[in-house]
Design an enzyme around this catalytic site. Structure first.
Site, PDB file in Angstrom:
ATOM      1  N   GLU A   1       0.843  -1.199   0.000  1.00 46.08           N
ATOM      2  CA  GLU A   1       0.000   0.000   0.000  1.00 46.08           C
ATOM      3  C   GLU A   1       0.880   1.252   0.000  1.00 46.08           C
ATOM      4  O   GLU A   1       1.883   1.312   0.711  1.00 46.08           O
ATOM      5  CB  GLU A   1      -0.880  -0.021   1.249  1.00 46.08           C
ATOM      6  CG  GLU A   1      -1.772   1.194   1.426  1.00 46.08           C
ATOM      7  CD  GLU A   1      -2.493   1.189   2.766  1.00 46.08           C
ATOM      8  OE1 GLU A   1      -3.592   1.756   2.848  1.00 46.08           O
ATOM      9  OE2 GLU A   1      -1.949   0.611   3.737  1.00 46.08           O
TER      10      GLU A   1
ATOM     11  N   LYS B   1      -9.397   3.311  -2.130  1.00 43.04           N
ATOM     12  CA  LYS B   1      -9.602   2.601  -0.866  1.00 43.04           C
ATOM     13  C   LYS B   1     -10.924   3.021  -0.232  1.00 43.04           C
ATOM     14  O   LYS B   1     -11.187   4.205  -0.034  1.00 43.04           O
ATOM     15  CB  LYS B   1      -8.439   2.907   0.078  1.00 43.04           C
ATOM     16  CG  LYS B   1      -8.469   2.144   1.402  1.00 43.04           C
ATOM     17  CD  LYS B   1      -7.239   2.487   2.231  1.00 43.04           C
ATOM     18  CE  LYS B   1      -7.201   1.731   3.545  1.00 43.04           C
ATOM     19  NZ  LYS B   1      -6.006   2.096   4.347  1.00 43.04           N
TER      20      LYS B   1
ATOM     21  N   CYS C   1      -5.464  -2.886   2.326  1.00 43.07           N
ATOM     22  CA  CYS C   1      -5.155  -2.880   3.762  1.00 43.07           C
ATOM     23  C   CYS C   1      -6.376  -3.046   4.671  1.00 43.07           C
ATOM     24  O   CYS C   1      -6.879  -4.153   4.853  1.00 43.07           O
ATOM     25  CB  CYS C   1      -4.376  -1.601   4.096  1.00 43.07           C
ATOM     26  SG  CYS C   1      -3.432  -1.710   5.650  1.00 43.07           S
TER      27      CYS C   1
END
Length: 269
Positions: free
Chosen positions: A45, A116, A151
């Protein structure tokens, strides 16, 4: 090609803070020794910058999909004939919104992106970046369906749900670029194993290595197979390799078609 195995690699890069040029150079150096049979390389990430909490620096370093970061990776993907996935610091054209943007670059340059969804409220991320408004993408690559999260998305099973339609699962492999510190290692390892088992899919966790102001990261890059068995792990900064096998995956899904009994739902944005 449709039943061929897929050779996976996850690179736990020791990210140099706010230095895209140095991190891209490190990627090129690492890829020079990449196993030649590799089909897909997953990066951590925010691999090119690390997490930045200064809004001025974010504005300076955030890029579009045509910026240096993805342009450089497209060239590497073409030269090596591999796909490359990860996430980087992105922005809209006006630089009024900033994103933690996941990407999947194919050897022909075709690029799939997603922002994200679950921003980490324990850190300033949720204040500085804009959350994604679309679900994870599924990319068809060399006969495999591959999904992409980032993540913290791993903590939310509904988000990662492998939807079954007409008896077919949406994805076979889930990629997770991450910056997940050792302080929460038990959570990462437990959640990845659970997501792999419940979704009957390979889970590739490409965590960074080294350390930053948020913690230590070594030893948390790994690959789980579709029954939650760890088939690869990197202890420091070396690349973790594994092969995804179609035959075993399909045998499990036929023997235990759990997706047929899953619930239907919709997600509100």
């Amino acid at each position: 090609m449709i039943n061929a195995p897929l050779n996976l690699a996850a690179l736990p890069l020791d990210i140099q803070f706010a230095d895209p040029a140095a991190n891209l150079a490190a990627i090129e150096e690492a890829i020079a020794d990449l196993r030649p049979e590799t089909d897909l390389l997953v990066l951590p990430e925010l691999f090119s910058t690390g997490f930045i909490s200064d809004p001025i620096v974010i504005r300076q370093l955030a890029e579009s999909d045509q910026g240096l970061t993805l342009t450089s990776l497209r060239k590497i993907a073409a030269d090596k004939k591999i796909a490359i996935a990860g996430s980087y610091l992105s922005c809209n054209s006006e630089k009024s919104e900033f994103y933690n943007r996941g990407f999947f670059i194919e050897p022909n340059g075709e690029t799939t992106c997603v922002n994200k969804r679950h921003l980490f409220h324990v850190s300033p991320e949720a204040e500085l970046l804009t959350e994604g408004k679309t679900t994870y993408p599924v990319i068809r690559y060399r006969g495999w369906n591959i999904a992409l999260g980032i993540c913290y998305d791993l903590r939310f099973p509904v988000w990662c749900r492998n939807i079954t339609t007409r008896g077919r699962s949406a994805y076979d492999i889930f990629l997770l670029p991450a910056n997940w510190p050792q302080a929460r290692a038990l959570a990462l390892e437990t959640l990845a194993k659970a997501r792999a088992i419940e979704n009957q899919a390979y889970y590739v966790v490409a965590n960074r290595s080294g350390s930053d102001e948020f913690g230590e990261y070594d030893g948390l890059t790994f690959i789980e197979d579709y029954i939650g068995t760890r088939i690869a792990q990197s202890e420091t900064a070396e690349i973790a390799y594994a092969t995804a096998d179609r035959e075993g995956l399909e045998k499990l899904r036929q023997y235990m078609p759990a997706g047929l009994d899953s619930d239907t739902f919709s997600i509100k944005y």
